[in-house]
Design a protein around this motif. Structure first.
Motif, PDB file in Angstrom:
ATOM      1  N   VAL A  18      -0.760  -2.020   7.203  1.00  0.00           N
ATOM      2  CA  VAL A  18       0.022  -0.721   7.058  1.00  0.00           C
ATOM      3  C   VAL A  18      -0.790   0.388   6.215  1.00  0.00           C
ATOM      4  O   VAL A  18      -1.013   1.406   6.726  1.00  0.00           O
ATOM      5  N   ALA A  19      -1.388  -0.122   5.232  1.00  0.00           N
ATOM      6  CA  ALA A  19      -2.026   0.702   4.590  1.00  0.00           C
ATOM      7  C   ALA A  19      -3.341   1.554   5.128  1.00  0.00           C
ATOM      8  O   ALA A  19      -3.538   2.669   5.224  1.00  0.00           O
ATOM      9  N   GLY A  20      -3.935   0.671   5.791  1.00  0.00           N
ATOM     10  CA  GLY A  20      -5.219   0.847   6.674  1.00  0.00           C
ATOM     11  C   GLY A  20      -4.665   1.867   7.948  1.00  0.00           C
ATOM     12  O   GLY A  20      -5.555   2.928   8.016  1.00  0.00           O
ATOM     13  N   THR A  51      -0.072   8.632  -0.964  1.00  0.00           N
ATOM     14  CA  THR A  51       0.489   7.766  -2.227  1.00  0.00           C
ATOM     15  C   THR A  51       1.038   6.292  -1.722  1.00  0.00           C
ATOM     16  O   THR A  51       0.764   5.410  -2.499  1.00  0.00           O
ATOM     17  N   VAL A  52       1.790   6.216  -0.769  1.00  0.00           N
ATOM     18  CA  VAL A  52       2.145   5.104  -0.167  1.00  0.00           C
ATOM     19  C   VAL A  52       0.944   3.970   0.273  1.00  0.00           C
ATOM     20  O   VAL A  52       1.088   3.034  -0.071  1.00  0.00           O
ATOM     21  N   MET A  53       0.131   4.721   0.913  1.00  0.00           N
ATOM     22  CA  MET A  53      -1.083   3.820   1.273  1.00  0.00           C
ATOM     23  C   MET A  53      -1.836   3.125   0.018  1.00  0.00           C
ATOM     24  O   MET A  53      -2.133   2.218   0.111  1.00  0.00           O
ATOM     25  N   ALA A  54      -1.856   4.089  -0.894  1.00  0.00           N
ATOM     26  CA  ALA A  54      -2.821   3.661  -2.061  1.00  0.00           C
ATOM     27  C   ALA A  54      -1.877   2.394  -2.612  1.00  0.00           C
ATOM     28  O   ALA A  54      -2.466   1.302  -3.194  1.00  0.00           O
ATOM     29  N   ALA A  55      -0.553   2.255  -2.802  1.00  0.00           N
ATOM     30  CA  ALA A  55       0.288   1.334  -3.253  1.00  0.00           C
ATOM     31  C   ALA A  55       0.189  -0.035  -2.331  1.00  0.00           C
ATOM     32  O   ALA A  55       0.034  -0.914  -2.942  1.00  0.00           O
ATOM     33  N   LEU A  56       0.247   0.137  -1.151  1.00  0.00           N
ATOM     34  CA  LEU A  56       0.137  -0.877  -0.092  1.00  0.00           C
ATOM     35  C   LEU A  56      -1.272  -1.524  -0.410  1.00  0.00           C
ATOM     36  O   LEU A  56      -1.406  -2.749   0.019  1.00  0.00           O
ATOM     37  N   ALA A  57      -2.142  -0.633  -0.235  1.00  0.00           N
ATOM     38  CA  ALA A  57      -3.706  -1.314  -0.228  1.00  0.00           C
ATOM     39  C   ALA A  57      -3.818  -1.872  -1.392  1.00  0.00           C
ATOM     40  O   ALA A  57      -4.395  -3.252  -1.294  1.00  0.00           O
TER      41      ALA A  57
END
Length: 232
Positions: A18-20, A51-57
């Motif tokens: 999801v992050a990618g 912001t969500v991406m960084a947390a998921l990554a």
């Protein structure tokens, strides 16, 4: 459903995928980086997504490291820690971009413009405090962490090797932005997004196989124990 290490690993794989995906999608038709864009809905949506991406990554690479920790050693741990710091700093700066800069754009447009310029490697005309150091540290840990973690993952041979190479190359390639035009900012982010998707998918499949194997072994052991119980 019981929470097992394998299931947590699968969740980490999904988080990385999801992050990618988010990281690739937010690059499409990205608005110009300037104070005029900061107060728009487009800016808010994209910065929130990052912001969500960084947390998921961060969750994703944590799962990747834990899966490989017995193989990658201190080198892999160093790569994981560096990349983790990079994503933690990215989380903070993107959160500020989404929820702090728009409020300051009207009252302090010069400051906001300086922050945006510095965030993309430019030189701020005014004083933006420690943010210059934060941006430099974010870039350094993102590049070094991606390179070291990508190499360690490739050498471990547990997760997708092509994705590990792409992570290392993709993160390091951002150094070229120091001499390339701003138009290259978006295309150079795509390889890292694809790498996260590939590594996340690889982790999910690996942990799913492990879950299936444990379930099969448990079922076999239970079936074998039943006749013995009957005899007793």
């Amino acid at each position: 459903m019981s929470i097992t290490t394998s299931r947590l690993g699968q969740a980490a794989g999904v988080a990385a995928v999801v992050a990618g995906t988010i990281f690739v999608l937010v690059q499409i038709n990205h608005p110009p980086m300037g104070v005029a864009s900061v107060s728009t809905t487009d800016w808010l949506v994209r910065s929130t997504a990052k912001t969500v991406m960084a947390a998921l990554a961060l969750a994703g690479i944590t799962g990747m490291y834990l899966r490989q920790r017995a193989v990658v050693g201190a080198f892999g741990l160093a790569g994981y820690l560096l990349l983790s710091v990079g994503y933690l700093l990215m989380f903070g700066t993107e959160f500020a971009a989404a929820f702090v800069l728009p409020a300051a754009a009207t009252s302090s447009p010069g400051f906001v413009n300086d922050v945006v310029v510095a965030a993309f490697g430019g030189h701020a005309a005014g004083d933006i405090g420690a943010l210059t150091t934060v941006f430099a540290l974010t870039g350094a840990t993102y590049v070094a962490g991606g390179l070291v973690f990508g190499i360690a993952t490739f050498r471990a041979g547990i997760l997708s090797r092509w994705a590990a190479v792409l992570l290392a190359v993709g993160n390091v390639s951002t150094l070229a932005l120091a001499v390339l035009p701003e138009s290259f900012n978006r295309p150079l982010a795509v390889p890292t997004g694809i790498a996260l998707v590939g590594l996340g998918w690889s982790l999910w499949r690996d942990q799913r196989r492990e879950t299936s194997g444990v379930a099969a072994a448990t079922g076999t052991a239970t079936a074998a124990a039943r006749p013995q119980a009957a005899v007793r």
